[in-house]
Motif scaffolding. Structure first.
Motif, PDB file in Angstrom:
ATOM      1  N   ASN A 161     -90.547  -5.662 -86.320  1.00 48.56           N
ATOM      2  CA  ASN A 161     -89.400  -6.187 -85.568  1.00 48.56           C
ATOM      3  C   ASN A 161     -88.574  -7.026 -86.526  1.00 48.56           C
ATOM      4  O   ASN A 161     -88.874  -8.204 -86.769  1.00 48.56           O
ATOM      5  N   ASN A 162     -87.536  -6.399 -87.077  1.00 48.59           N
ATOM      6  CA  ASN A 162     -86.737  -7.065 -88.109  1.00 48.59           C
ATOM      7  C   ASN A 162     -85.273  -7.247 -87.699  1.00 48.59           C
ATOM      8  O   ASN A 162     -84.644  -8.221 -88.128  1.00 48.59           O
ATOM      9  N   ALA A 163     -84.734  -6.330 -86.887  1.00 52.18           N
ATOM     10  CA  ALA A 163     -83.294  -6.410 -86.561  1.00 52.18           C
ATOM     11  C   ALA A 163     -82.968  -7.787 -86.015  1.00 52.18           C
ATOM     12  O   ALA A 163     -83.691  -8.328 -85.175  1.00 52.18           O
ATOM     13  N   GLY A 164     -81.887  -8.354 -86.505  1.00 52.09           N
ATOM     14  CA  GLY A 164     -81.496  -9.685 -86.039  1.00 52.09           C
ATOM     15  C   GLY A 164     -80.058  -9.953 -86.412  1.00 52.09           C
ATOM     16  O   GLY A 164     -79.471  -9.253 -87.249  1.00 52.09           O
ATOM     17  N   ALA A 165     -79.479 -10.933 -85.784  1.00 50.03           N
ATOM     18  CA  ALA A 165     -78.087 -11.305 -86.079  1.00 50.03           C
ATOM     19  C   ALA A 165     -77.958 -12.815 -85.985  1.00 50.03           C
ATOM     20  O   ALA A 165     -78.633 -13.463 -85.192  1.00 50.03           O
ATOM     21  N   LEU A 171     -80.132 -14.534 -77.953  1.00 52.91           N
ATOM     22  CA  LEU A 171     -81.501 -14.423 -77.433  1.00 52.91           C
ATOM     23  C   LEU A 171     -81.886 -12.956 -77.215  1.00 52.91           C
ATOM     24  O   LEU A 171     -83.040 -12.578 -77.422  1.00 52.91           O
ATOM     25  N   SER A 172     -80.909 -12.139 -76.846  1.00 54.68           N
ATOM     26  CA  SER A 172     -81.185 -10.717 -76.614  1.00 54.68           C
ATOM     27  C   SER A 172     -81.531 -10.007 -77.925  1.00 54.68           C
ATOM     28  O   SER A 172     -82.548  -9.329 -78.034  1.00 54.68           O
ATOM     29  N   THR A 173     -80.685 -10.203 -78.929  1.00 52.65           N
ATOM     30  CA  THR A 173     -80.903  -9.510 -80.208  1.00 52.65           C
ATOM     31  C   THR A 173     -82.125 -10.049 -80.941  1.00 52.65           C
ATOM     32  O   THR A 173     -82.889  -9.280 -81.530  1.00 52.65           O
ATOM     33  N   ASN A 174     -82.322 -11.358 -80.898  1.00 55.30           N
ATOM     34  CA  ASN A 174     -83.325 -11.968 -81.780  1.00 55.30           C
ATOM     35  C   ASN A 174     -84.681 -12.233 -81.127  1.00 55.30           C
ATOM     36  O   ASN A 174     -85.644 -12.523 -81.830  1.00 55.30           O
ATOM     37  N   LEU A 175     -84.751 -12.136 -79.780  1.00 51.56           N
ATOM     38  CA  LEU A 175     -86.033 -12.442 -79.128  1.00 51.56           C
ATOM     39  C   LEU A 175     -86.412 -11.415 -78.061  1.00 51.56           C
ATOM     40  O   LEU A 175     -87.499 -10.833 -78.104  1.00 51.56           O
ATOM     41  N   ARG A 176     -85.484 -11.159 -77.131  1.00 50.33           N
ATOM     42  CA  ARG A 176     -85.767 -10.195 -76.059  1.00 50.33           C
ATOM     43  C   ARG A 176     -86.169  -8.839 -76.653  1.00 50.33           C
ATOM     44  O   ARG A 176     -87.090  -8.189 -76.183  1.00 50.33           O
ATOM     45  N   SER A 177     -85.463  -8.453 -77.695  1.00 51.82           N
ATOM     46  CA  SER A 177     -85.725  -7.162 -78.344  1.00 51.82           C
ATOM     47  C   SER A 177     -87.171  -7.068 -78.840  1.00 51.82           C
ATOM     48  O   SER A 177     -87.807  -6.020 -78.729  1.00 51.82           O
ATOM     49  N   PHE A 178     -87.702  -8.165 -79.379  1.00 51.11           N
ATOM     50  CA  PHE A 178     -89.067  -8.137 -79.910  1.00 51.11           C
ATOM     51  C   PHE A 178     -90.062  -7.920 -78.771  1.00 51.11           C
ATOM     52  O   PHE A 178     -91.046  -7.198 -78.915  1.00 51.11           O
ATOM     53  N   TYR A 196     -79.753 -19.188 -82.473  1.00 51.38           N
ATOM     54  CA  TYR A 196     -80.556 -18.396 -83.426  1.00 51.38           C
ATOM     55  C   TYR A 196     -81.897 -19.078 -83.685  1.00 51.38           C
ATOM     56  O   TYR A 196     -82.960 -18.445 -83.623  1.00 51.38           O
ATOM     57  N   ALA A 197     -81.860 -20.387 -83.960  1.00 48.69           N
ATOM     58  CA  ALA A 197     -83.101 -21.117 -84.261  1.00 48.69           C
ATOM     59  C   ALA A 197     -84.047 -21.100 -83.067  1.00 48.69           C
ATOM     60  O   ALA A 197     -85.266 -20.937 -83.228  1.00 48.69           O
ATOM     61  N   SER A 198     -83.485 -21.226 -81.863  1.00 51.88           N
ATOM     62  CA  SER A 198     -84.322 -21.209 -80.655  1.00 51.88           C
ATOM     63  C   SER A 198     -84.979 -19.841 -80.490  1.00 51.88           C
ATOM     64  O   SER A 198     -86.165 -19.748 -80.145  1.00 51.88           O
ATOM     65  N   ALA A 199     -84.204 -18.788 -80.715  1.00 54.30           N
ATOM     66  CA  ALA A 199     -84.774 -17.438 -80.604  1.00 54.30           C
ATOM     67  C   ALA A 199     -85.894 -17.238 -81.629  1.00 54.30           C
ATOM     68  O   ALA A 199     -86.958 -16.688 -81.316  1.00 54.30           O
ATOM     69  N   LYS A 200     -85.677 -17.696 -82.864  1.00 50.83           N
ATOM     70  CA  LYS A 200     -86.681 -17.489 -83.917  1.00 50.83           C
ATOM     71  C   LYS A 200     -87.930 -18.327 -83.652  1.00 50.83           C
ATOM     72  O   LYS A 200     -89.050 -17.912 -83.971  1.00 50.83           O
ATOM     73  N   ALA A 201     -87.756 -19.528 -83.060  1.00 50.76           N
ATOM     74  CA  ALA A 201     -88.930 -20.312 -82.662  1.00 50.76           C
ATOM     75  C   ALA A 201     -89.702 -19.540 -81.596  1.00 50.76           C
ATOM     76  O   ALA A 201     -90.948 -19.532 -81.590  1.00 50.76           O
TER      77      ALA A 201
END
Ligand SMILES: NC(=O)c1ccc[n+]([C@@H]2O[C@H](COP(=O)([O-])OP(=O)(O)OC[C@H]3O[C@@H](n4cnc5c(N)ncnc54)[C@H](O)[C@@H]3O)[C@@H](O)[C@H]2O)c1
Length: 245
Positions: free
Chosen positions: A82-86, A104-111, A147-152
């Motif tokens: 799971n690498n795609a991110g923005a 949140l959709s691109t960086n967390l929901r997707s995973f 972005y930071a919240s999604a990555k956390a």
């Protein structure tokens, strides 16, 4: 024999940057590599891929199709990256609720969508997942709170799914620091990049291959006793402030 011979690896965001380098390293190690990306045209140029799938990983149906088409094409799935991110670099006051949802959709929901759909196929092969988190989840780096919240969230998801899916499927993450990809350096000159890199303990920005090496390691049998881990690939960025002396 090559370490990933007969293995099928799906890399999202494979059209460029860290995803593209990761796809190439898995192919070098003998894997059949599937690349998924929003940008299908750019995906065409990644010659190491055996299958190219377009789609938005944050969309439920498209994410499910990416997994289903991979399994339909090769009959198995061994590794999901799971690498795609923005990235959205903006002061908090300027982030709209829609931009928050997009991040949140691109960086967390997707995973979540991809991992849950892939789980039965991964359990069948004794496979594993490697998630790409970020230094942004560990330290303040710049104003990008969505972005930071999604990555956390990616780090928490990695830990929780590692526990829930053990012993069938390992789940790990890497947390890249400043890596020289379009993501952050599109507008920098070579001198600016070198200056930027000198701020960090290892004295340079990372290359996409630095992160890809860590991803391939975590996905490999050499990491068979590692699950739930987040490995920083940061050049020491998170270690502290520059030394006074
Ligand atoms: N470059 C860095 O310094 C850095 C640092 C920490 C974390 N990361 C993370 O590493 C990962 C890869 O970043 P990169 O620097 O290679 O970025 P990049 O922008 O070079 O590549 C990202 C790829 O993901 C694709 N993508 C974006 N949104 C998508 C979506 N909704 N559906 C499908 N594909 C989508 C893009 O088209 C692009 O090809 C990202 O998760 C990013 O957050 C990068």
């Amino acid at each position: 024999m090559a370490e990933f011979a007969d293995r099928v690896v799906l890399v999202t965001g494979a059209a460029r940057g860290i995803g593209c380098a990761t796809a190439a390293q898995f192919a070098d190690a003998g894997a059949t590599v599937v690349g998924a990306d929003l940008d299908v045209e750019a995906l065409e140029a990644v010659k190491e891929l055996s299958l190219r799938l377009g789609g938005d990983v944050g969309d439920t149906d498209e994410a499910h199709q990416i997994i289903d088409n991979t399994v339909a094409a090769f009959g198995r799935l061994d590794v999901l990256v799971n690498n795609a991110g923005a990235w959205l670099l903006k002061p908090t006051a300027e982030i709209t609720p829609e931009e928050w949802d997009d991040q949140l959709s691109t960086n967390l929901r997707s995973f979540f969508l991809l991992t849950r759909r892939a789980y039965p196929a991964l359990a069948e092969t004794g496979g594993n997942v490697v998630n790409v988190a970020s230094i942004a989840a560990l330290r303040f780096t710049t104003p990008h709170v969505a972005y930071a919240s999604a990555k956390a969230g990616v780090i928490a998801m990695t830990r929780d799914l590692a526990a829930e899916y053990a012993p069938d499927v390992r789940v790990n993450a890497v947390a890249p620091g400043p890596i020289d990809t379009m993501h952050i350096t599109a507008s920098m000159t070579p001198e600016e990049k070198a200056d930027f890199g000198r701020r960090y303990p290892l004295g340079r920005m990372g290359e996409p291959d630095d992160v890809a090496h860590a991803i391939v390691f975590l996905a490999s049998p050499k990491a068979a006793y590692i699950t739930g881990a987040t490995l920083p690939v940061t050049g020491g960025t998170e270690l502290g402030v520059p030394s006074l002396f």
